[in-house]
Design a protein around this motif. Structure first.
Motif, PDB file in Angstrom:
ATOM      1  N   UNK A 320      52.568  45.866  14.628  1.00 57.26           N
ATOM      2  CA  UNK A 320      52.008  44.552  14.972  1.00 57.26           C
ATOM      3  C   UNK A 320      52.518  44.159  16.355  1.00 57.26           C
ATOM      4  N   UNK A 321      51.913  43.130  16.918  1.00 58.30           N
ATOM      5  CA  UNK A 321      52.474  42.630  18.167  1.00 58.30           C
ATOM      6  C   UNK A 321      51.532  41.743  18.946  1.00 58.30           C
ATOM      7  N   UNK A 322      51.968  41.410  20.148  1.00 54.66           N
ATOM      8  CA  UNK A 322      51.190  40.579  21.064  1.00 54.66           C
ATOM      9  C   UNK A 322      51.959  40.422  22.362  1.00 54.66           C
ATOM     10  N   UNK A 323      51.221  40.390  23.467  1.00 53.22           N
ATOM     11  CA  UNK A 323      51.838  40.265  24.781  1.00 53.22           C
ATOM     12  C   UNK A 323      51.120  39.153  25.541  1.00 53.22           C
ATOM     13  N   UNK A 334      42.495  39.977  24.990  1.00 53.28           N
ATOM     14  CA  UNK A 334      41.852  41.211  24.533  1.00 53.28           C
ATOM     15  C   UNK A 334      42.654  41.844  23.399  1.00 53.28           C
ATOM     16  N   UNK A 335      41.891  42.359  22.419  1.00 51.83           N
ATOM     17  CA  UNK A 335      42.454  42.854  21.157  1.00 51.83           C
ATOM     18  C   UNK A 335      43.038  44.252  21.259  1.00 51.83           C
ATOM     19  N   UNK A 336      43.689  44.584  22.378  1.00 56.25           N
ATOM     20  CA  UNK A 336      44.279  45.914  22.549  1.00 56.25           C
ATOM     21  C   UNK A 336      45.020  46.324  21.269  1.00 56.25           C
ATOM     22  N   UNK A 339      48.412  45.434  19.468  1.00 53.74           N
ATOM     23  CA  UNK A 339      49.207  44.582  20.358  1.00 53.74           C
ATOM     24  C   UNK A 339      48.287  43.870  21.351  1.00 53.74           C
ATOM     25  N   UNK A 340      47.603  42.803  20.903  1.00 55.19           N
ATOM     26  CA  UNK A 340      46.685  42.100  21.809  1.00 55.19           C
ATOM     27  C   UNK A 340      47.406  41.538  23.034  1.00 55.19           C
ATOM     28  N   UNK A 341      46.642  41.364  24.109  1.00 52.85           N
ATOM     29  CA  UNK A 341      47.165  40.765  25.338  1.00 52.85           C
ATOM     30  C   UNK A 341      46.437  39.430  25.555  1.00 52.85           C
ATOM     31  N   UNK A 342      47.230  38.388  25.801  1.00 53.82           N
ATOM     32  CA  UNK A 342      46.693  37.036  25.945  1.00 53.82           C
ATOM     33  C   UNK A 342      46.884  36.560  27.381  1.00 53.82           C
ATOM     34  N   UNK A 343      45.788  36.179  28.044  1.00 53.90           N
ATOM     35  CA  UNK A 343      45.879  35.611  29.387  1.00 53.90           C
ATOM     36  C   UNK A 343      46.450  34.205  29.341  1.00 53.90           C
ATOM     37  N   UNK A 344      46.830  33.676  30.498  1.00 48.07           N
ATOM     38  CA  UNK A 344      47.561  32.400  30.530  1.00 48.07           C
ATOM     39  C   UNK A 344      46.704  31.181  30.193  1.00 48.07           C
ATOM     40  N   UNK A 345      45.383  31.287  30.365  1.00 47.49           N
ATOM     41  CA  UNK A 345      44.528  30.112  30.212  1.00 47.49           C
ATOM     42  C   UNK A 345      44.551  29.485  28.827  1.00 47.49           C
ATOM     43  N   UNK A 346      44.875  30.289  27.829  1.00 51.64           N
ATOM     44  CA  UNK A 346      44.805  29.794  26.450  1.00 51.64           C
ATOM     45  C   UNK A 346      45.939  28.848  26.086  1.00 51.64           C
ATOM     46  N   UNK A 347      46.912  28.731  26.961  1.00 55.25           N
ATOM     47  CA  UNK A 347      48.099  27.918  26.634  1.00 55.25           C
ATOM     48  C   UNK A 347      48.281  26.772  27.620  1.00 55.25           C
ATOM     49  N   UNK A 348      47.269  26.513  28.416  1.00 54.29           N
ATOM     50  CA  UNK A 348      47.398  25.502  29.476  1.00 54.29           C
ATOM     51  C   UNK A 348      47.524  24.096  28.933  1.00 54.29           C
TER      52      UNK A 348
END
Ligand SMILES: [Zn+2]
Length: 501
Positions: A320-323, A334-336, A339-348
């Motif tokens: 499992x994971x996330x970056x 993106x659902x890599x 271990x998906x990768x989350x861009x910064x915009x989702x936490x603004x």
């Protein structure tokens, strides 16, 4: 994938058409901040779709009945991507990257099986300089141009024969601009690099059969200067250091589509733990607060995965994971794989964003474990991942999935099809929002028991494979005992609002 803000409205500007509003939820509010950027990118995308064409050798007979593998897989959504004549089983990648000079040195060992009498074959590799290629240990002739590495082994490869290609390469990796979302692939950052993108990314840092229909397992070894993290997919392996360099090792033992590979190198706070007996690795940039919305969001990864497993069946992967990344060019999540990768915009907003985590984790079942055979079926990924946001919101004390359905139904433009939306519309509202409507309408039509049985049967029978919309409809009819062809025609491709089920 969840596109960043303003993504869906870019079509209003550039295609003179109306797309349903997506601004109602937590994702939507955040997404608005990105509008201008994506409008600029859209021009490039339209141009790229027109200009990209196949390059390299043509199919055709060669000596002794051996033939060249095709130079692409004929998927109109990604011209030039993927190659025919063989099927990859495993990639063993060893790359060294130095952020100081942005130079990558790589060695790829690609183990594949010929699916035809094969005189030569292509791998996708964008940029970089190839210094040597061997096939089963023997030097092979090779030519590298226009994103295609053409390999001619000393002898033809018989159908069914297993062979190993080794490629040594190096250079300054570059991003690709022809991804539907704009820039994808290997991008240099202030403290390292991020390799990410859908549908294009992998070929910017290793030679690959770059199409989701050819899934493979991976061993990924990344050597970076001491002090930097190097995150990738799957189960973490031994980490070793020598002479100022640290090698991070990752193993993805479940078949993975190439666009689901990632590499994130930089100054990260990495947390390695376990969940449900499997490794859980999360990372946020070291410059972000340990208690910020980014860390809080990925901290619920295990809990959200468990919730989804209760609906979709057992979690399909070994880790499992996330970056979280803070680079402004990554205007999406993106659902890599694993271990998906989350861009910064989702936490603004300053608040945690669990909806985007639910979306990317849902893809581990829908899109990753059960992958696309062709990009035109992308609603099988995005419709279900978008629906998972509704399920999670209901579970987490928000509005019911039924209420989300009613709101979205009222806001939807029915003139655009969900199935086979067109290459420039892979990430459009018709795929995501109308896709989620279709999923909930199926639930209303067949009832909860049959609906969740359909989902679990799908994720079980198709696990680690690829599938099409026709496969899904056949399975839904079998499990529910109903004729559903007309239902799916109406919800996926009809041009008028369907009757409410
Ligand atoms: Zn998605």
């Amino acid at each position: 994938m969840v596109p960043g803000s303003g993504w869906f409205d870019r079509f209003v500007t550039h295609h003179n058409s109306m797309i349903g509003d997506v601004g109602g939820g937590r994702l939507g509010r955040v997404e608005r901040a990105f509008g201008g950027r994506w409008r600029a990118v859209a021009v490039t995308v339209v141009a790229a779709v027109v200009l990209v064409s196949c390059t390299g050798d043509r199919d055709g007979p060669d000596g002794d009945g051996f033939r060249a593998g095709s130079v692409d897989l004929g998927d109109p959504y990604v011209p030039g991507s993927g190659n025919g004549g063989y099927d990859v089983g495993h990639y063993r990648l060893a790359v060294r990257y130095d952020p100081a000079d942005d130079r990558l040195t790589g060695h790829a060992e690609v183990t594949a099986t010929a699916t035809q009498p094969l005189s030569r074959f292509n791998l996708d590799l964008v940029g970089l300089d190839v210094s040597s290629v061997t096939v089963d240990g023997a030097p092979a002739k090779h030519r590298h141009a226009d994103g295609e590495l053409v390999v001619t082994p000393r002898q033809g490869l018989g159908p069914g024969s297993r062979f190993t290609v080794e490629v040594a390469y190096a250079g300054v990796p570059g991003a690709v601009a022809d991804g539907v979302l704009g820039s994808g692939g290997f991008q240099h950052t202030d403290d390292g690099a991020i390799a990410l993108g859908q549908p294009h990314s992998a070929a910017t840092w290793f030679p690959v059969n770059d199409h989701p229909s050819d899934k493979a397992t991976y061993d990924i070894e990344v050597t970076v200067p001491d002090g930097l993290a190097a995150l990738s997919n799957g189960v973490p392996g031994e980490r070793t250091s020598a002479a100022g360099w640290t090698t991070w090792r990752w193993a993805e033992r479940s078949p993975m589509a190439s666009y689901l590979t990632t590499l994130v190198i930089g100054d990260y706070r990495v947390q390695t733990g376990s969940h449900a007996g499997k490794p859980l690795v999360t990372a946020v940039p070291a410059g972000l607060p340990a208690t910020g919305p980014e860390a809080a969001s990925v901290a619920r990864t295990g809990e959200i995965a468990d919730f989804l497993a209760g609906r979709f069946g057992p979690y399909p992967f070994e880790a499992y994971g996330g970056v979280v990344v803070v680079d402004s060019r990554i205007g999406y999540a993106l659902e890599t794989q694993s271990r998906p990768v989350y861009g910064p915009g989702f936490f603004r907003t300053g608040e945690p964003n669990y909806a985007v985590v639910a979306h990317e984790l849902a893809h581990q079942w829908f899109g990753n474990s059960v992958a696309l055979a062709r990009w035109g079926d992308i609603w099988l990924n995005e419709g279900f991942a978008s629906y998972a946001e509704w399920l999670w919101e209901e579970h987490d004390g928000g509005q019911s999935a039924q209420r989300s359905f009613e709101q979205q139904y009222a806001a939807t433009d029915w003139s655009r099809p969900t199935l086979d939306p067109g290459p420039g519309r892979m990430f459009s509202s018709a795929v995501y929002k109308r896709g989620a409507l279709t999923v909930h309408a199926l639930r209303r039509t067949v009832g909860d028991d049959a609906f969740f049985e359909i989902l679990r049967t799908w994720t079980t029978e198709r696990r680690d494979g690829t599938a099409t919309t026709a496969d899904f409809i056949t399975l839904a009819e079998r499990v529910s005992g109903r004729t559903l062809g007309p239902f799916f025609d109406t919800w996926l491709t009809g041009t008028a609002p369907p009757a409410l089920p």
